[in-house]
Write a protein that holds these residues in place. Structure first.
Motif, PDB file in Angstrom:
ATOM      1  N   LEU A 141       0.837  -1.201   0.000  1.00 31.48           N
ATOM      2  CA  LEU A 141       0.000   0.000   0.000  1.00 31.48           C
ATOM      3  C   LEU A 141       0.873   1.253   0.000  1.00 31.48           C
ATOM      4  CD1 LEU A 141      -2.732  -1.115   2.550  1.00 31.48           C
ATOM      5  CD2 LEU A 141      -3.115  -0.583   0.133  1.00 31.48           C
ATOM      6  N   ASP A 165       3.820   1.511  -1.249  1.00 31.39           N
ATOM      7  CA  ASP A 165       4.354   1.648  -2.617  1.00 31.39           C
ATOM      8  C   ASP A 165       3.343   2.337  -3.527  1.00 31.39           C
ATOM      9  OD1 ASP A 165       6.702   0.392  -1.929  1.00 31.39           O
ATOM     10  OD2 ASP A 165       6.192  -1.522  -2.866  1.00 31.39           O
ATOM     11  N   GLY A 166       2.055   2.172  -3.214  1.00 29.91           N
ATOM     12  CA  GLY A 166       0.996   2.814  -3.987  1.00 29.91           C
ATOM     13  C   GLY A 166       0.631   4.193  -3.474  1.00 29.91           C
ATOM     14  N   GLY A 206      -2.717  -3.673  -6.386  1.00 31.97           N
ATOM     15  CA  GLY A 206      -3.583  -2.506  -6.429  1.00 31.97           C
ATOM     16  C   GLY A 206      -4.769  -2.713  -5.517  1.00 31.97           C
ATOM     17  N   GLU A 207      -5.692  -1.781  -5.587  1.00 33.46           N
ATOM     18  CA  GLU A 207      -6.898  -1.846  -4.755  1.00 33.46           C
ATOM     19  C   GLU A 207      -8.076  -1.326  -5.569  1.00 33.46           C
ATOM     20  OE1 GLU A 207      -8.514  -0.146  -0.442  1.00 33.46           O
ATOM     21  OE2 GLU A 207      -6.673   0.659  -1.290  1.00 33.46           O
ATOM     22  N   TRP A 225      -6.780   1.881  -7.877  1.00 35.00           N
ATOM     23  CA  TRP A 225      -5.432   2.294  -8.231  1.00 35.00           C
ATOM     24  C   TRP A 225      -4.579   1.037  -8.355  1.00 35.00           C
ATOM     25  CZ3 TRP A 225      -1.530   0.733  -5.067  1.00 35.00           C
ATOM     26  CH2 TRP A 225      -1.895   0.316  -3.785  1.00 35.00           C
ATOM     27  N   ALA A 226      -3.480   1.170  -9.069  1.00 36.62           N
ATOM     28  CA  ALA A 226      -2.546   0.054  -9.211  1.00 36.62           C
ATOM     29  C   ALA A 226      -1.127   0.552  -9.021  1.00 36.62           C
ATOM     30  CB  ALA A 226      -2.677  -0.586 -10.590  1.00 36.62           C
ATOM     31  N   ARG A 227      -0.284  -0.327  -8.503  1.00 40.39           N
ATOM     32  CA  ARG A 227       1.138  -0.022  -8.440  1.00 40.39           C
ATOM     33  C   ARG A 227       1.666   0.080  -9.866  1.00 40.39           C
ATOM     34  NH1 ARG A 227       3.228  -4.578  -4.553  1.00 40.39           N
ATOM     35  NH2 ARG A 227       5.247  -3.631  -4.971  1.00 40.39           N
ATOM     36  N   HIS A 248       1.066  -2.336 -13.294  1.00 42.19           N
ATOM     37  CA  HIS A 248       0.004  -3.309 -13.049  1.00 42.19           C
ATOM     38  C   HIS A 248      -1.372  -2.815 -13.481  1.00 42.19           C
ATOM     39  CE1 HIS A 248       2.825  -5.931 -11.080  1.00 42.19           C
ATOM     40  NE2 HIS A 248       3.245  -4.903 -10.364  1.00 42.19           N
ATOM     41  N   ASP A 249      -1.404  -2.010 -14.521  1.00 40.80           N
ATOM     42  CA  ASP A 249      -2.679  -1.493 -15.019  1.00 40.80           C
ATOM     43  C   ASP A 249      -3.591  -2.597 -15.550  1.00 40.80           C
ATOM     44  OD1 ASP A 249      -1.939   1.074 -14.328  1.00 40.80           O
ATOM     45  OD2 ASP A 249      -1.232   1.590 -16.335  1.00 40.80           O
ATOM     46  N   LEU A 258      -5.433  -4.095 -12.669  1.00 42.43           N
ATOM     47  CA  LEU A 258      -6.486  -3.175 -12.218  1.00 42.43           C
ATOM     48  C   LEU A 258      -7.693  -3.233 -13.144  1.00 42.43           C
ATOM     49  CD1 LEU A 258      -7.549  -0.973 -10.325  1.00 42.43           C
ATOM     50  CD2 LEU A 258      -6.343   0.691 -11.769  1.00 42.43           C
TER      51      LEU A 258
END
Length: 113
Positions: free
Chosen positions: A28, A30-31, A66-67, A82-84, A87-88, A91
């Motif tokens: 988290l 990192d995001g 992501g979350e 959102w994604a790190r 990692h789209d 997501l």
């Protein structure tokens, strides 16, 4: 409601965790989410039915990528996430899976945030 796990094809979705087995807080951070109460707040929101949040995870390691969150309001819901970095695709798959869950299982009309 308790967090519900969702299969999103190449990814799996679960409630956020910070316990002796899994700690999502470093990922988290990192995001950009550094609030130490974030995981506990998400658990309270699930329990109260005010916001549902899923950790988007790599299936073999359980790493949070992501979350995705869904906020219900009557018969409507707002979806976002959102994604790190890098990692789209995870997501996008997770968001589509949560949309299907929200519309099919919860009967919500969903709009994107």
């Amino acid at each position: 409601m308790e967090p519900i796990e969702i299969n999103a094809g190449s990814w799996y979705l679960r409630g956020l965790r910070a316990d002796e087995r899994v700690d999502d807080r470093p990922a988290l951070a990192d995001g950009g989410i550094t609030d130490p109460d974030h995981v506990a707040a998400r658990a309270r929101q699930w329990a109260g039915g005010e916001h549902y949040s899923w950790a988007v995870c790599e299936p073999t390691t359980g790493e949070l990528l992501g979350e995705v969150g869904l906020t219900p309001a009557g018969t409507d819901g707002t979806l976002g996430g959102w994604a790190r970095p890098g990692h789209d695709a995870a997501l996008a798959a997770a968001t589509a899976a949560v949309r299907r869950f929200a519309e099919g299982a919860l009967g919500l009309t969903v709009a994107d945030r």
